[in-house]
Enzyme design. Structure first.
Site, short mmCIF file in Angstrom:
data_model
loop_
_atom_site.label_atom_id
_atom_site.label_comp_id
_atom_site.label_asym_id
_atom_site.label_seq_id
_atom_site.Cartn_x
_atom_site.Cartn_y
_atom_site.Cartn_z
N SER A 138 43.11 43.69 39.31
CA SER A 138 44.28 44.38 38.76
C SER A 138 44.87 43.72 37.53
CB SER A 138 45.37 44.51 39.84
OG SER A 138 45.02 45.52 40.76
N LYS A 147 45.50 45.98 34.65
CA LYS A 147 46.71 46.77 34.42
C LYS A 147 47.57 46.22 33.28
CE LYS A 147 46.85 48.67 39.08
NZ LYS A 147 46.08 47.92 40.07
N SER A 171 51.50 46.98 41.53
CA SER A 171 50.07 47.15 41.25
C SER A 171 49.55 48.49 41.78
CB SER A 171 49.26 46.00 41.87
OG SER A 171 48.03 45.85 41.22
N LYS A 193 51.01 39.19 36.02
CA LYS A 193 50.29 40.12 36.88
C LYS A 193 49.38 39.40 37.87
CE LYS A 193 49.34 44.27 38.25
NZ LYS A 193 49.06 43.70 39.60
#
Length: 392
Positions: free
Chosen positions: A64, A67, A119, A226
């Site tokens: 992720s 992202k 997420s 993140k």
């Protein structure tokens, strides 16, 4: 003109003398730093200097962390006030979710918070379909952006980071992406947010998203960015922190002890590579009617400042730029490696009075303090939704 040429030679000559007096080899390099990550990178956000790189060019799955690219692409190509309609494909996306329902509408701004704090793969798909017109169209934009910012060893296949053949990046490339994205105030405000509320059209309660990034509470000065995990990628993390006006970002890929390693890497950067101001706007060049047009700072280890070389490249007085007050460029190098440059202006140039502003305009969200009880309640609410909502 002859005077300016002599001045340029004098600057370069003085720099060479500095290098001879304090030879590069005489400086002791900072100690190394160990991590448990398969690949890692530490970058200074403002300058883009890669301070640490452990197998930083190794192409790996990034989960992720993808992202980060999804968010900055959407911010640059979309409108925050747009209402994003959730398709059935987005609502049914596997993996982590913010529990969007088909037909539901949410502002792009709020959806970006759901994307980065929780997420949400459903949010990633909905954002991509809205901004890119289709998943394929959005992925094209992601790869275009990667090329523009020098992510030469990366390729994106989807906006969520779910494992897919041909979807990969590197620690160094993700560090470059993070440094780029963190210069955008919209992105920066989102990823530093610990908790966000958003209207929920399907229920009597609002969405409440608590940021999964524990570094925001574990590390003083932490301000992003993140988390990521898949069974194949393992634990991935990008974090950032700001201290004494310096912002650093760390990337680790496949790191079973990422929280500890990020604290160690950030400490290392702040301790051994502090940001140093080399010139200030308005500084005068000795014996010349020329001044510095922009401040310049760079992270330097002990002794590196003495090895900085400054070279002035001056404009032809007959050029259009010269008539508008520009006088040339002052470049900075360490050894043979150029590290940056600043413009040179005439002492009375109107360009010196122009205020430097970001190309972006955004109102930062108000601060939000969250009690321990409230955080515990949100965690419990998340567990209940995973047990019951996902099984409906």
């Amino acid at each position: 003109m002859k005077g300016y040429r002599k001045f340029a030679l004098r600057i370069a000559g003085a720099s060479l003398i500095l290098l001879l007096v304090w030879p590069w080899a005489a400086f002791a390099a900072p100690p190394g730093v160990q991590t448990n990550a398969e690949s890692a990178a530490l970058i200074d956000v403002a300058s883009g200097r890669l301070i640490v790189s452990k197998d930083g060019d190794k192409q790996m799955r990034i989960a992720s962390l993808t992202k980060i690219m999804t968010a900055i692409t959407a911010i640059e190509h979309g409108r925050l006030s747009d209402q994003v309609k959730v398709s059935s494909k987005a609502a049914g996306k596997e993996g982590s979710s913010i529990y969007l329902k088909a037909g539901e509408e949410m502002s792009l701004e709020n959806m970006l918070y759901g994307l980065m704090l929780r997420s949400g793969n459903d949010a990633a798909t909905a954002i991509a379909e809205h901004v890119g017109g289709s998943l394929e169209g959005f992925v094209y934009l992601m790869n275009e952006k990667a090329g523009q910012i020098g992510m030469s060893r990366s390729q994106f296949k989807n906006p969520s980071g779910l494992d897919e053949e041909g979807h990969y990046s590197t620690a160094n490339d993700m560090a470059r992406l993070t440094a780029y994205a963190m210069r955008n105030p919209v992105f920066r405000d989102i990823v530093k947010t610990k908790m966000k509320s958003a209207p929920n059209p399907n229920e009597t309660w609002d969405y409440q998203w608590m940021n999964k990034n524990k570094m925001l509470t574990l590390y003083e000065g932490a301000d992003g960015v993140k988390t990521g995990y898949t069974k194949l990628a393992k634990r991935c993390l990008v974090s950032s922190a700001t201290r004494n006006g310096q912002q650093l970002a760390v990337v680790t890929l496949n790191d079973p002890d990422d929280w500890l390693d990020h604290r160690k890497l950030l400490d290392y950067g702040f301790n051994y590579y502090p940001l140093e101001r080399l010139v200030e706007k308005g500084d005068r060049i000795e014996n010349m009617p020329v001044v510095i047009g922009r401040p310049f700072a760079y992270p330097l280890a002990d002794g590196e400042r003495g090895a900085i070389r400054k070279d002035a490249l001056l404009l032809d007085p007959a050029s259009d730029s010269y008539r508008f007050g520009e006088r040339g460029t002052l470049t900075f190098s360490i050894g043979d490696r150029r590290i940056g440059s600043v413009p040179l202006y005439a002492e009375n140039s109107p360009q010196l009075s122009v205020k430097e502003e970001s190309a972006f305009s955004y109102r930062e969200s108000a601060g939000y303090e969250v009690s321990r009880f409230h955080l515990w309640r949100l965690e419990l609410q998340e567990v209940v939704r995973r047990l019951f909502v996902l099984r409906q």
